[in-house]
Design a protein around this motif. Structure first.
Motif, PDB file in Angstrom:
ATOM      1  N   SER A   1      33.666  40.219  23.259  1.00  0.00           N
ATOM      2  CA  SER A   1      32.704  40.808  22.332  1.00  0.00           C
ATOM      3  C   SER A   1      32.919  40.204  20.943  1.00  0.00           C
ATOM      4  O   SER A   1      34.038  39.810  20.595  1.00  0.00           O
ATOM      5  CB  SER A   1      32.857  42.337  22.276  1.00  0.00           C
TER       6      SER A   1
ATOM      7  N   SER B   1      28.586  41.863  23.292  1.00  0.00           N
ATOM      8  CA  SER B   1      29.391  41.405  24.418  1.00  0.00           C
ATOM      9  C   SER B   1      28.743  40.191  25.076  1.00  0.00           C
ATOM     10  O   SER B   1      27.513  40.131  25.215  1.00  0.00           O
ATOM     11  CB  SER B   1      29.566  42.530  25.445  1.00  0.00           C
TER      12      SER B   1
ATOM     13  N   ASP C   1      38.988  39.422  24.924  1.00  0.00           N
ATOM     14  CA  ASP C   1      38.529  40.196  23.781  1.00  0.00           C
ATOM     15  C   ASP C   1      39.680  40.631  22.877  1.00  0.00           C
ATOM     16  O   ASP C   1      40.822  40.786  23.323  1.00  0.00           O
ATOM     17  CB  ASP C   1      37.772  41.435  24.276  1.00  0.00           C
TER      18      ASP C   1
ATOM     19  N   TYR D   1      37.324  46.577  29.536  1.00  0.00           N
ATOM     20  CA  TYR D   1      36.092  46.591  30.327  1.00  0.00           C
ATOM     21  C   TYR D   1      36.315  47.367  31.622  1.00  0.00           C
ATOM     22  O   TYR D   1      37.289  47.125  32.344  1.00  0.00           O
ATOM     23  CB  TYR D   1      35.652  45.162  30.658  1.00  0.00           C
TER      24      TYR D   1
ATOM     25  N   ASN E   1      30.060  46.897  32.475  1.00  0.00           N
ATOM     26  CA  ASN E   1      31.189  47.528  31.813  1.00  0.00           C
ATOM     27  C   ASN E   1      30.882  49.016  31.781  1.00  0.00           C
ATOM     28  O   ASN E   1      30.180  49.495  30.889  1.00  0.00           O
ATOM     29  CB  ASN E   1      31.366  46.968  30.400  1.00  0.00           C
TER      30      ASN E   1
ATOM     31  N   LEU F   1      26.653  43.918  31.491  1.00  0.00           N
ATOM     32  CA  LEU F   1      27.175  42.747  30.786  1.00  0.00           C
ATOM     33  C   LEU F   1      26.384  41.488  31.107  1.00  0.00           C
ATOM     34  O   LEU F   1      26.219  40.605  30.268  1.00  0.00           O
ATOM     35  CB  LEU F   1      28.635  42.514  31.167  1.00  0.00           C
TER      36      LEU F   1
END
Length: 458
Positions: free
Chosen positions: A175, A203, A229, A234, A287, A292
């Protein structure tokens, strides 16, 4: 500082000034070296790069190569990875090879395992990769900003022998801290750092929002999911799919169904085998309830292949649980969000066993939280005394997750464990890699505000 004289001299030998030259900054990724006498297999350049994360807008990212996340590096298990890393950024940086069991001087932690690579310098990373699996690389300098701007990339270690997988995809999840025009916003906010961490707003999969990933219809594809990330865990789920888990964080397990969902914390990886539905159908990669991206089945004329057998285990030493020494590690919240603006230090929000790491203090690693005897087995009791999750990562070694008070554990080896709210878990390892190794939460906000320590193996 934690350098020996040998390490300092080695670091200075590896740091060489390179000229950017006219157009040099455009040669982001020089790729596999054709010259066998070059002394390295890859050249990897970190440099500014404009990317389109928000449609119609450019984001001034930093990248390893021509994309963010960076270029996928590949090497076969047991072979040498030799990378000449060239820094064309305006700031100092390093590369840490997340999850790889390697010599200390290649670990990429500034003032612990190497000197920072300054703008215009290069550093030669060279180490043998003992384990197959999905790994990644990123800086260990000013991490919230440098990872936040895009300095992350996948590292895939291929098995020595064929695995039975004919098709493969690598999906890097990240993200971004950007606004509606693609401009960067704050990578770290103290109030959020004292909670779950400062989350990005957009994201992406492989740097693309709402990406569409093609899978061959009716075939089984190895899908490597990597959480690169700064902050987000997630809750991976793919409704209506036939999927088996084959490896966690690089280490093979006995294949088992993906089930309802899998919680993939920052720094963690999962290897799935997914059987794609008939051509034209789509699967939602999610997620939790948030989509996503899309896995799309495309026409394929190859004969279907069976589910591959379990992947071969990595050569990680089995801890002797009966004779292991037990050590306790308490992960705690300090309870203060004040920022000391007089000395420029970050707020001290988290601590391990009552001690908070100061990322501005180059001598912190001189005071390890524990010293392990080389070759001895240990059981770490990890106690999360907070209301937030912490993906706990250890450099230089793999550990075996053996117990939790929150859920049933099927023991497995890993380098990063997602420690849940108020959870108490046990992990075991053989202290077989000498050096001073970082032990920290991989929510970058938490790491940079205290939740890190050094563990020495001697």
């Amino acid at each position: 500082m934690s350098f020996t004289r040998r390490q300092i001299l080695g670091g200075l030998a590896g740091l060489v000034v390179v000229g950017v030259g006219a157009g040099g900054a455009s040669r982001y990724w020089l790729g596999k070296m054709a010259d066998a006498e070059a002394g390295h297999d890859y050249e990897l350049i970190a440099a500014p790069l404009d990317v389109e994360l928000v449609a119609g807008h450019k984001t001034r990212a930093w990248a390893f190569g021509p994309s963010a996340p960076g270029t996928e590096l590949r090497v076969r298990q047991g072979e040498w990875l030799r990378v000449r890393f060239i820094n064309h950024l305006p700031v100092a940086t390093t590369i840490h090879w997340h999850g790889i069991r390697l010599p200390l001087e290649m670990d990429g932690v500034p003032y612990v395992s190497q000197l920072p690579v300054l703008p215009g310098e290069y550093f030669d990373y060279k180490f043998r990769v003992p384990d197959a699996g999905s790994y990644w690389y990123h800086p260990h300098v000013n991490s919230s900003e440098e990872l936040g701007r895009g300095l992350v990339g996948p590292l895939i270690i291929e098995e020595r022998e064929p695995t039975g997988f004919k098709y493969e995809q690598t999906l890097s999840l990240k993200s971004w801290h950007v606004d509606e025009q693609g401009e960067f916003v704050a990578f770290s906010i103290p109030r959020e750092a004292a909670r779950g961490g400062t989350a990005g707003r957009l994201s992406t999969i492989n740097g693309v929002a709402q990406a569409v990933i093609d899978l061959p219809a009716g075939q089984i594809t190895r899908v490597r999911l990597l959480n690169l990330d700064n902050t987000l865990t997630y809750r991976i789920n793919i409704p209506g799919v036939e999927a088996q888990i084959y490896a966690l964080d690089g280490n093979p397990i006995t294949p088992r169904p993906l089930g309802k969902e899998y919680w993939l914390g920052p720094g963690m990886r999962i290897c799935l085998a997914i059987k794609a539905p008939p051509a034209g159908e789509e699967l939602s990669l999610r997620n939790g309830p948030v989509r996503l991206g899309t896995l799309r089945s495309v026409a394929n004329n190859d004969a279907p292949t069976p589910w591959p057998p379990a992947l071969p285990p990595n050569p990680v030493a089995e801890p002797d649980l009966a004779n292991a020494e037990k050590l306790n590690f308490n992960f705690e919240w300090v309870g203060s969000v004040s920022v000391n603006v007089d000395n420029g230090k970050p707020p001290s929000l988290w601590q391990i066993n009552g001690k908070a790491w100061d990322i501005t203090d180059k001598t912190c690693a001189d005071r390890p939280i524990a010293t392990l005897k080389k070759g001895q087995s240990y059981i770490f009791e990890l106690k999360n005394m907070t209301q937030y999750q912490h993906p706990i990562h250890l450099h230089g070694m793999s550990f075996k997750v053996i117990a939790s008070n929150r859920h049933k554990v099927i023991p497995y080896f890993t380098d990063t464990y997602l420690l849940g709210k108020n959870e108490r878990a046990q992990v075991a390892l053989v202290a077989d890699n000498p050096g001073v190794w970082m032990f920290h939460c991989h929510v970058i906000d938490h790491m940079e505000t205290g939740l890190m320590a050094a563990i020495e193996v001697a």
